[in-house]
Enzyme design. Structure first.
Site, PDB file in Angstrom:
ATOM      1  N   LYS A  80       1.180  -0.776   0.129  1.00 40.58           N
ATOM      2  CA  LYS A  80       0.007   0.259  -0.125  1.00 40.58           C
ATOM      3  C   LYS A  80       0.684   1.057   0.031  1.00 40.58           C
ATOM      4  CE  LYS A  80      -4.143   1.254   0.610  1.00 40.58           C
ATOM      5  NZ  LYS A  80      -5.717  -0.151   0.439  1.00 40.58           N
ATOM      6  N   GLY A 180     -25.002   2.553   4.068  1.00 42.90           N
ATOM      7  CA  GLY A 180     -24.468   2.849   3.530  1.00 42.90           C
ATOM      8  C   GLY A 180     -24.891   2.041   1.488  1.00 42.90           C
ATOM      9  N   GLY A 183     -24.281   3.455  -1.955  1.00 42.77           N
ATOM     10  CA  GLY A 183     -22.933   3.969  -2.153  1.00 42.77           C
ATOM     11  C   GLY A 183     -23.492   2.482  -3.233  1.00 42.77           C
ATOM     12  N   VAL A 185     -20.905  -0.264  -3.679  1.00 41.13           N
ATOM     13  CA  VAL A 185     -21.336  -1.906  -3.455  1.00 41.13           C
ATOM     14  C   VAL A 185     -22.447  -2.046  -2.917  1.00 41.13           C
ATOM     15  CG1 VAL A 185     -20.429  -3.807  -1.788  1.00 41.13           C
ATOM     16  CG2 VAL A 185     -18.709  -1.848  -2.746  1.00 41.13           C
TER      17      VAL A 185
HETATM   18  P1  NAD Z   1     -19.308   4.194  -1.672  1.00 39.60           P
HETATM   19  O1  NAD Z   1     -19.042   6.000  -1.208  1.00 39.60           O
HETATM   20  O2  NAD Z   1     -19.616   4.654  -2.960  1.00 39.60           O
HETATM   21  O3  NAD Z   1     -20.496   4.237  -0.875  1.00 39.60           O
HETATM   22  C1  NAD Z   1     -20.452   4.579   0.189  1.00 39.60           C
HETATM   23  C2  NAD Z   1     -21.584   5.291   0.143  1.00 39.60           C
HETATM   24  O4  NAD Z   1     -21.938   4.991   1.835  1.00 39.60           O
HETATM   25  C3  NAD Z   1     -22.418   6.324   0.546  1.00 39.60           C
HETATM   26  O5  NAD Z   1     -23.480   5.896  -0.649  1.00 39.60           O
HETATM   27  C4  NAD Z   1     -22.155   7.514   0.940  1.00 39.60           C
HETATM   28  O6  NAD Z   1     -23.208   8.223   1.364  1.00 39.60           O
HETATM   29  C5  NAD Z   1     -23.013   6.235   2.284  1.00 39.60           C
HETATM   30  N1  NAD Z   1     -22.103   6.861   3.879  1.00 39.60           N
HETATM   31  C6  NAD Z   1     -20.994   7.567   3.973  1.00 39.60           C
HETATM   32  N2  NAD Z   1     -21.075   7.922   5.223  1.00 39.60           N
HETATM   33  C7  NAD Z   1     -22.546   7.100   5.958  1.00 39.60           C
HETATM   34  C8  NAD Z   1     -22.701   7.340   6.747  1.00 39.60           C
HETATM   35  N3  NAD Z   1     -22.575   7.843   8.404  1.00 39.60           N
HETATM   36  N4  NAD Z   1     -23.231   6.328   7.328  1.00 39.60           N
HETATM   37  C9  NAD Z   1     -24.554   5.940   6.206  1.00 39.60           C
HETATM   38  N5  NAD Z   1     -23.882   6.508   5.230  1.00 39.60           N
HETATM   39  C10 NAD Z   1     -23.073   6.764   4.373  1.00 39.60           C
HETATM   40  O7  NAD Z   1     -17.508   3.584  -1.620  1.00 39.60           O
HETATM   41  P2  NAD Z   1     -18.101   1.487  -2.094  1.00 39.60           P
HETATM   42  O8  NAD Z   1     -17.399   1.792  -3.219  1.00 39.60           O
HETATM   43  O9  NAD Z   1     -19.597   1.385  -1.969  1.00 39.60           O
HETATM   44  O10 NAD Z   1     -17.282   0.884  -0.499  1.00 39.60           O
HETATM   45  C11 NAD Z   1     -17.622   1.073   0.179  1.00 39.60           C
HETATM   46  C12 NAD Z   1     -17.219   0.643   1.554  1.00 39.60           C
HETATM   47  O11 NAD Z   1     -16.561  -1.159   1.340  1.00 39.60           O
HETATM   48  C13 NAD Z   1     -15.753   1.102   2.015  1.00 39.60           C
HETATM   49  O12 NAD Z   1     -15.305   1.138   3.064  1.00 39.60           O
HETATM   50  C14 NAD Z   1     -15.083   0.415   1.173  1.00 39.60           C
HETATM   51  O13 NAD Z   1     -13.685   0.859   1.632  1.00 39.60           O
HETATM   52  C15 NAD Z   1     -15.297  -1.542   1.343  1.00 39.60           C
HETATM   53  N6  NAD Z   1     -14.989  -1.548  -0.375  1.00 39.60           N
HETATM   54  C16 NAD Z   1     -15.502  -1.087  -0.998  1.00 39.60           C
HETATM   55  C17 NAD Z   1     -14.839  -1.906  -2.178  1.00 39.60           C
HETATM   56  C18 NAD Z   1     -15.114  -1.797  -3.578  1.00 39.60           C
HETATM   57  O14 NAD Z   1     -15.153  -3.097  -4.471  1.00 39.60           O
HETATM   58  N7  NAD Z   1     -16.120  -0.355  -4.412  1.00 39.60           N
HETATM   59  C19 NAD Z   1     -13.820  -3.293  -2.306  1.00 39.60           C
HETATM   60  C20 NAD Z   1     -13.171  -3.556  -0.786  1.00 39.60           C
HETATM   61  C21 NAD Z   1     -14.279  -2.609  -0.409  1.00 39.60           C
END
Ligand code: NAD
Length: 357
Positions: A80, A180, A183, A185
């Site tokens: 990282k 979330g 978001g 995922v």
């Molecule tokens: P994203 O930013 O698209 O989604 C996160 C969502 O959480 C957003 O819709 C945001 O509005 C919401 N959010 C923010 N603060 C909040 C709160 N206080 N209460 C409720 N909702 C809130 O991110 P993502 O890509 O969907 O990833 C989500 C999580 O999964 C992250 O922790 C990320 O590190 C992890 N992750 C994602 C992936 C991937 O492929 N995208 C892979 C591994 C891990």
């Protein structure tokens, strides 16, 4: 600031401190392990209050990538990088080109990608200086948005937990609270769950996104803080880290905690607290490995959906083994996952050492 004595230093193979006066670059690259292949993991840019905090982050995150990658049985190690965001105005293109030169200096031992605070366009700037970068927005093997594969992995893993925790092989009527949900995922996961007959209770700061899910899947919207108190079977954290903590643990009614968010447990000790309360926890880095599995397609130079599906089945099996061991030994699933990851790394390390020159 100590490095070798640092509590988060875990025999990392290499730590590179990179500075570039012209662009203002101050970056740290952590190569935790290359026993399975080049160390792979994203680059995070953050306004770190001090270099000590940047070091702490890179040590922890690079170790985490080793664990995630080895548990997903991928031919890559863990690394990282962090960039200390310069104060005031800076030339983003030049900063990332300079970062690319630091990556290039490791000769392919580390492959970078985007993470928090970094975009696919920044990776295009990195690409000017090194080919050891993935997560590009365009190009022959660009793997694109990893979220659908991450969501599929979470969905599959959730079913493994439901079978063990609720004794159900289908999801009809299973109540899932998603933090979330709107978001990347969360929205794909909502789709899988609704299609399988689950009842959704959702929250997010993105209200239009929630309304869309309500209209599409009949999901029930609740307030940001109310999500913990819902009478549900599964709590799926898909937004923030450290959400299982002393303040929330007794509010979470769900038997199962399984979601996509990274670092869901505020401390390692929370795993024991979850177990004490008779709940099942799916270790986050095992469950959310779909994203890195997807990126692997780009590292390999082509994208083979059958290979990806095979790895997702592997994810289910690994999670099943962890949960079985946790139940049989009465020990927390997060601790067991860490142990398996460490043992797999050490096994690879010793078999490499024993290879004839
Ligand atoms: P994203 O930013 O698209 O989604 C996160 C969502 O959480 C957003 O819709 C945001 O509005 C919401 N959010 C923010 N603060 C909040 C709160 N206080 N209460 C409720 N909702 C809130 O991110 P993502 O890509 O969907 O990833 C989500 C999580 O999964 C992250 O922790 C990320 O590190 C992890 N992750 C994602 C992936 C991937 O492929 N995208 C892979 C591994 C891990």
């Amino acid at each position: 600031m100590s490095v070798f004595e640092h509590p988060s230093y875990d025999n990392h193979e290499k730590i590179l401190f990179a500075t570039d006066k012209v662009t203002g670059l101050q970056a740290i690259i952590g190569v935790h392990s290359t026993v399975s292949g080049p160390a792979c993991g994203g680059c995070r840019m953050w306004s770190y209050p001090s270099s000590a905090e940047a070091l702490e982050d890179v040590l922890r995150l690079s170790q985490g990538m080793s664990y995630k990658n080895i548990m997903a049985d991928l031919p890559i190690g863990g690394g990282k990088s962090v960039i200390m965001k310069p104060e005031g105005e800076f030339n983003r293109q030049e900063l990332f080109e300079a970062f690319g030169r630091a990556v290039e200096s490791l000769g392919g031992q580390y492959i970078t990608a985007e993470d928090v605070g970094v975009s696919p366009d920044d990776m295009m700037a990195v690409r000017q200086s090194t080919k050891h970068v993935v997560g590009l927005p365009e190009g022959k093997a660009a793997s694109g948005d990893p979220s659908p594969i991450t969501a599929e992995g979470v969905f599959r893993g959730m079913k493994v937990c439901i079978e063990r925790g609720l004794g159900k092989s289908d999801l009809s009527g299973v109540r899932v609270a998603i933090q979330g949900a709107a978001g990347h995922v969360g929205a794909y996961l909502s789709g899988h769950l609704a299609e399988a007959g689950a009842e959704l209770i959702i929250t997010d700061i993105n209200e239009p996104g929630l309304k869309e899910l309500e209209a599409k899947y009949g999901a029930k919207i609740v307030g940001l803080d109310e999500i913990y108190d819902q009478d549900v079977d599964v709590f799926a954290p898909c937004a923030l880290g450290a959400i299982v903590n002393p303040d929330t643990i007794d509010r979470i009614k769900a038997k199962i905690i399984a979601g996509a968010a990274n670092n869901q447990l505020a401390t390692r000790e929370m795993g024991a607290e979850i177990l004490k309360r008779g709940k099942i926890y799916a270790p986050d880095y095992v469950l959310n490995a779909g994203g890195i599995i997807n990126v692997m397609g780009e590292i390999q130079g082509d994208f083979d959906p059958a290979w990806v599906q095979g790895k997702l089945v592997g994810l289910e099996n690994t999670l099943g083994e962890i949960l079985d061991q946790s139940e049989n030994e009465g020990r927390p699933s997060n601790i067991i996952a860490d142990e398996i990851a460490r043992n797999r790394i050490e096994d690879k390390r010793s078999s490499k050492t024993m290879e004839p020159a």
